[in-house]
Design a protein around this motif. Structure first.
Motif: not given
Length: 113
Positions: A1-6
């Motif tokens: 879930m990259p959108e949360f890690e960015w």
């Protein structure tokens, strides 16, 4: 879930160090973070791996210390920095990144039983 890690990694590592660790340009970081472009799978894998490392480091360092950790030479890495081991388009399963992860995890490992 990259959108949360960015957001978290940009906040902790900054727009100078994060692109260097991921092997991408600062403008790409901005685009992926803003969801203007979909994060490619290989970048998402590196981002998640860095997120795990930063999570381990968060127990021992503040944000400034975490950034410095990546640029400090380590005897366990044969005098190289963690950043040196995370150059170009590395993959999380490669030896260099695994050594960096092991080094970060060692900070949270308790010698007490």
């Amino acid at each position: 879930m990259p959108e949360f890690e960015w957001n978290r990694l940009t906040e902790v590592l900054g727009l100078e160090l994060l692109p260097r660790l991921l092997g991408i340009s600062p403008s790409s970081v901005r685009r992926y973070k803003a969801a203007a472009r979909t994060t490619p799978d290989d970048v998402a894998d590196r981002l998640h791996f860095l997120s795990l490392i930063v999570g381990d480091l968060s127990g021992a360092y503040n944000e400034i210390g975490i950034r410095q950790w990546f640029e400090r030479k380590r005897a366990q890495l044969h005098g190289r920095t963690p950043l040196d081991r995370l150059k170009a388009r590395w993959k999380p399963n490669q030896l260099g990144p695994r050594l960096v992860q092991d080094l970060a995890r060692a900070l949270i490992a308790s010698p007490a039983t």
